[in-house]
Write an enzyme that holds these catalytic residues in place. Structure first.
Site, PDB file in Angstrom:
ATOM      1  N   ARG A  26       2.950   4.211   4.646  1.00  0.00           N
ATOM      2  CA  ARG A  26       2.651   4.540   6.047  1.00  0.00           C
ATOM      3  C   ARG A  26       3.693   3.843   6.913  1.00  0.00           C
ATOM      4  O   ARG A  26       3.986   2.672   6.685  1.00  0.00           O
ATOM      5  CB  ARG A  26       1.265   4.017   6.418  1.00  0.00           C
ATOM      6  CG  ARG A  26       0.158   5.020   6.197  1.00  0.00           C
ATOM      7  CD  ARG A  26      -1.214   4.404   6.360  1.00  0.00           C
ATOM      8  NE  ARG A  26      -1.413   3.659   7.596  1.00  0.00           N
ATOM      9  CZ  ARG A  26      -2.589   3.134   7.968  1.00  0.00           C
ATOM     10  NH1 ARG A  26      -3.642   3.275   7.203  1.00  0.00           N
ATOM     11  NH2 ARG A  26      -2.698   2.474   9.091  1.00  0.00           N
ATOM     12  N   ARG A  58       0.834  -1.216   0.000  1.00  0.00           N
ATOM     13  CA  ARG A  58       0.000   0.000   0.000  1.00  0.00           C
ATOM     14  C   ARG A  58       0.868   1.265   0.000  1.00  0.00           C
ATOM     15  O   ARG A  58       1.882   1.324   0.680  1.00  0.00           O
ATOM     16  CB  ARG A  58      -0.890  -0.023   1.244  1.00  0.00           C
ATOM     17  CG  ARG A  58      -1.726   1.235   1.408  1.00  0.00           C
ATOM     18  CD  ARG A  58      -2.878   1.012   2.318  1.00  0.00           C
ATOM     19  NE  ARG A  58      -2.497   0.872   3.710  1.00  0.00           N
ATOM     20  CZ  ARG A  58      -3.384   0.696   4.698  1.00  0.00           C
ATOM     21  NH1 ARG A  58      -4.668   0.628   4.426  1.00  0.00           N
ATOM     22  NH2 ARG A  58      -2.973   0.576   5.935  1.00  0.00           N
ATOM     23  N   ARG A  61       0.544  -5.671  14.029  1.00  0.00           N
ATOM     24  CA  ARG A  61      -0.859  -5.243  13.963  1.00  0.00           C
ATOM     25  C   ARG A  61      -1.781  -6.445  13.765  1.00  0.00           C
ATOM     26  O   ARG A  61      -2.892  -6.471  14.302  1.00  0.00           O
ATOM     27  CB  ARG A  61      -1.046  -4.230  12.825  1.00  0.00           C
ATOM     28  CG  ARG A  61      -0.413  -2.881  13.152  1.00  0.00           C
ATOM     29  CD  ARG A  61      -0.240  -2.025  11.922  1.00  0.00           C
ATOM     30  NE  ARG A  61      -1.493  -1.607  11.333  1.00  0.00           N
ATOM     31  CZ  ARG A  61      -1.644  -1.272  10.049  1.00  0.00           C
ATOM     32  NH1 ARG A  61      -0.628  -1.335   9.225  1.00  0.00           N
ATOM     33  NH2 ARG A  61      -2.811  -0.876   9.609  1.00  0.00           N
TER      34      ARG A  61
END
Ligand code: AMP
Length: 222
Positions: free
Chosen positions: A163, A130, A174
């Site tokens: 990110r 991403r 995560r």
């Protein structure tokens, strides 16, 4: 369809943010993303953002005292009266219970908790590839949804970045946090008869169609 009060659940990388945008447009209600609110506060260097930062960069949950108050304030805003798509909250059972109390105070019940189901390989590939536009927040994927010019946003020409919490080691953390803390929230809503499960794989608009059909089906059955 009646007011839409929806919670989106699923591991990071399942596509909650993207689908929440489509659903918000479809149902005419705000998309409320706790991750986006934290990132905005961080960009604005507010005390809330600075407090959240170390948890976010470590792939950990921001403490409930901070997060729950922030969501309660956001749900009080006038645009949330018609409903909302909550993305990234609740992330643990304490937050789910707090949300129930908030909604009970305003006499609102959740329409459904929608689980976007995705396996670990799919979300690892989605998250580590991403890229987001530093200027306007548009999202891309190096493989599945590349920009026309590498590293440059199609929408605004801004630079595309990764990110910090999408780096492989933080992604793994995560996903562990999801399994330990958020998985029980899925059971919480299943027990209340609110859970609607939709597979997250496939094209973006196909997943949106699947979700809307599943919600419609549920409404017909109710
Ligand atoms: P997201 O964009 O939803 O993946 O959120 C990015 C990061 O923000 C998470 O890894 C957490 O550090 C923080 N965060 C977002 N939502 C919550 C929440 N409901 N509770 C605690 N931390 C959160």
């Amino acid at each position: 369809m009646e007011a839409m009060e929806l919670v989106l659940l699923g591991p990071p990388g399942a596509g909650k943010g993207t689908q929440a945008d489509h659903l918000a447009a479809h149902f005419g209600v705000p998309h409320i993303s706790t991750g986006a609110i934290f990132r905005q506060n961080l960009a604005d260097r507010t005390p809330l953002g600075l407090e959240a930062r170390r948890y976010m960069e470590a792939g950990q949950l921001v403490p409930d005292e901070v997060t729950i108050g922030m969501v309660a304030a956001r749900l009080q805003e006038p645009d949330a009266r018609a409903g909302f798509i909550l993305d990234g909250f609740p992330r643990n059972v304490a937050q789910a219970e707090a949300l129930d109390r908030m909604l009970a105070r305003s006499g609102v019940g959740l329409t459904a908790a929608l689980l976007l189901e995705a396996d670990r390989d799919l979300v690892m590939a989605r998250l580590t590839g991403r890229r987001v536009c530093e200027r306007c927040g548009a999202t891309y994927h190096v493989e599945y949804h590349p920009p026309k010019v590498a590293g440059v946003c199609d929408v605004c020409g801004g630079p595309l970045v990764q990110r910090p919490d999408d780096r492989p080691e933080t992604v793994a953390r995560r996903l562990d946090v999801y399994e330990q803390e958020t998985r029980p929230v899925v059971d919480y809503y299943r027990r209340r008869g609110l859970l609607v499960t939709v597979p997250a794989e496939g094209a973006e608009n196909e997943v949106t169609r699947r979700i809307i059909a599943a919600l419609h089906h549920r409404e017909l059955e109710a």
